[in-house]
Design an enzyme around this catalytic site. Structure first.
Site, PDB file in Angstrom:
ATOM      1  N   HIS A 246       0.836  -1.205   0.000  1.00 52.08           N
ATOM      2  CA  HIS A 246       0.000   0.000   0.000  1.00 52.08           C
ATOM      3  C   HIS A 246       0.870   1.254   0.000  1.00 52.08           C
ATOM      4  O   HIS A 246       0.524   2.256  -0.630  1.00 52.08           O
ATOM      5  CB  HIS A 246      -0.916   0.006   1.217  1.00 52.08           C
ATOM      6  CG  HIS A 246      -1.922  -1.111   1.215  1.00 52.08           C
ATOM      7  ND1 HIS A 246      -2.899  -1.229   0.261  1.00 52.08           N
ATOM      8  CD2 HIS A 246      -2.104  -2.160   2.053  1.00 52.08           C
ATOM      9  CE1 HIS A 246      -3.636  -2.300   0.501  1.00 52.08           C
ATOM     10  NE2 HIS A 246      -3.168  -2.884   1.578  1.00 52.08           N
ATOM     11  N   CYS A 247       2.008   1.201   0.712  1.00 53.84           N
ATOM     12  CA  CYS A 247       2.930   2.343   0.754  1.00 53.84           C
ATOM     13  C   CYS A 247       3.545   2.580  -0.619  1.00 53.84           C
ATOM     14  O   CYS A 247       3.691   3.716  -1.064  1.00 53.84           O
ATOM     15  CB  CYS A 247       4.030   2.109   1.791  1.00 53.84           C
ATOM     16  SG  CYS A 247       3.421   1.821   3.472  1.00 53.84           S
TER      17      CYS A 247
END
Length: 496
Positions: free
Chosen positions: A56-57
């Site tokens: 997600h980062c």
């Protein structure tokens, strides 16, 4: 004197100012050493706590950099920063970071949680709302055109008197919605440019119909509902950027369309569905999911589906527990979709519960195997105490318990009044029982079928005493309760 001088020199050389902080792609790189300067020397700072390995980062990184550039190009004083929480672990812990990415907005050093989206536009819009007026004043046609052009969705209120009740309700709604830009105008030329009349609200968008006109009495709730329903496409494609809007939005009933881009399903099937979506716009959100993506295989598994079943559809209703509905006819056609959604709204559908096929040898071993179809018959037998372990195949704690549970089954295998059983709760669902963590152990007592959850030590001795005492032993909570397994890689109901 020497000691004082050393301390003074240490203070001088160890403190960094905001001007000394390094940047990457326009984003401040914060560490334990410079964090305080970063969030206090700058009035407004959005900080991302991230992990380099986090998917997600990685997905957020380019959007985050794009947002930083946009703010810089516009001459904004708002800064974006990031902290590698795997290195600065103590700093992350001090700010309550429990997952990645976690974003916090600092105003003069004081943090609040970030609640916006993860696209560059959504990040910028959220920050502008938090640092400026709820609606931008548009005093010329040029202002209005730029305002509309700069955003995927832009909402403008046309009010000759910005102190009127309608304008106040519009501004209240603007204050409550963080992720959409609002503008307000009383300029005659802007009214003329867009053919607007006083008291009109227009939502401009770069998709579907291009714009939507608000109708009805102007209240804060009505405007919020209008923006929520019109600011998303008729059929929203599920991805990292849209997930929060889909599951955190006002509309809690969703039609999920499982399609394959490789097979051309999106082009062949979605156009006909869009017209149907218009009829249900404020009641059911239509969502497309590309089944070709590896990340989405977990979602198929969650619904007990195989990739070979695609194209397919399901309906879900987000309440305390997610209710799922399966159509009798899986065909994705305008007529069938309309019938399925209409029956759902009219309350004519029964929840779809997952169930495995009952194995022929389900009762061969000391630990009996339960599925949805035989659960009630076995568990609610009034002549027996039935202990059930609700487990997940991927759960590490369940794997640790397995040999002990098998021993427990052996110990009570000759009993006529005790049954030791287990059920894969990820593949079998019950209308009357919802499982939130694994493993969960429940005893269904003979006679009154009272349900007693076991919270004692997961040892053969502890479980044996619990069974032998009819559930009286083992009610003290263990020292370290495991609400979630550390190896949990299953899709959560709120982040599908």
């Amino acid at each position: 004197m020497w000691l004082k001088l050393c301390l003074l020199l240490f203070a001088v050389y160890s403190v960094q100012s905001a001007d000394d902080i390094e940047t990457e792609d326009g984003v401040l790189v914060l560490t334990t050493k410079n964090f305080k300067a970063g969030v206090t020397d700058n009035e407004f700072v959005l900080v991302e706590f991230y992990a380099p390995w986090c998917g997600h980062c990685k997905a957020l990184a380019p959007e985050y950099a794009k947002a930083a550039k946009k703010l810089s190009d516009d001459g904004s004083d708002i800064k974006l920063a990031k902290v590698d929480a795997t290195i600065e672990s103590e700093l992350a812990e001090n700010h309550g970071v429990r997952g990645y990415p976690t974003l916090k907005f600092f105003r003069k050093g004081t943090p609040i949680d970030y609640t916006g989206g993860r696209s560059a536009d959504e990040i910028v819009n959220w920050l502008l709302k938090k640092t400026g007026p709820p609606a931008k004043e548009l005093s010329s046609v040029e202002d209005a055109k730029k305002f509309i052009e700069d955003a995927n969705v832009a909402v403008i209120g046309f009010f000759k008197d910005t102190a009127s009740d309608g304008a106040k309700a519009f501004l209240s709604a603007a204050s409550a919605i963080d992720d959409q830009p609002f503008g307000i105008t009383s300029d005659d030329a802007v009214f003329s440019e867009y053919g607007a009349s006083c008291g009109q609200i227009i939502l401009f968008k770069k998709f579907d119909e291009g714009k939507a006109l608000f109708e009805g009495d102007i209240t804060e709730d009505a405007v919020k509902k209008f923006v929520a329903s019109q600011s998303l496409p008729l059929v929203v494609e599920f991805n990292h950027e849209t997930a929060q809007k889909i599951f955190g939005g006002e509309i809690k009933s969703h039609l999920l369309l499982f399609l394959s881009k490789e097979k051309g399903d999106f082009e062949n099937l979605l156009e006909g569905v869009k017209d149907i979506a218009k009829d249900f716009r404020e009641r059911v959100l239509f969502v497309s999911i590309n089944s070709d993506e590896d990340d989405h295989q977990r979602i198929l598994e969650f619904f007990g589906m195989k990739k070979s079943e695609v194209p397919a559809m399901r309906l879900i209703k987000l309440e305390e527990d997610m209710a799922k509905y399966k159509p009798a006819d899986p065909t994705i056609s305008a007529e069938n979709v309309k019938s399925f959604v209409t029956d759902f709204i009219d309350g004519k559908l029964k929840q779809h519960l997952l169930s495995q096929d009952l194995p022929d040898d389900w009762d061969k071993n000391p630990v009996k195997v339960l599925v949805s179809t035989n659960f009630d018959e076995v568990v609610f037998d009034k002549t027996k105490d039935v202990l059930v372990e609700f487990y997940a195949p991927w759960c590490g704690h369940c794997k640790q318990l397995a040999p002990i549970y098998d021993q427990l089954g052996e110990k009570f295998s000759d009993s006529d009044t005790v049954v030791v059983a287990k059920m894969d709760a990820t593949a079998n669902e019950l209308e009357h029982t919802k499982i939130q963590s694994f493993p969960t152990l429940k005893l269904y007592t003979k006679g009154d079928n009272q349900v007693i959850e076991y919270n004692g030590e997961r040892t053969l001795d502890g479980l044996s005493k619990f069974l032998s005492s009819g559930g009286q032993y083992g009610q003290a909570a263990p020292d370290e309760a495991e609400e979630e397994d550390e190896d949990d890689d299953s899709p959560r109901k709120d982040e599908l």
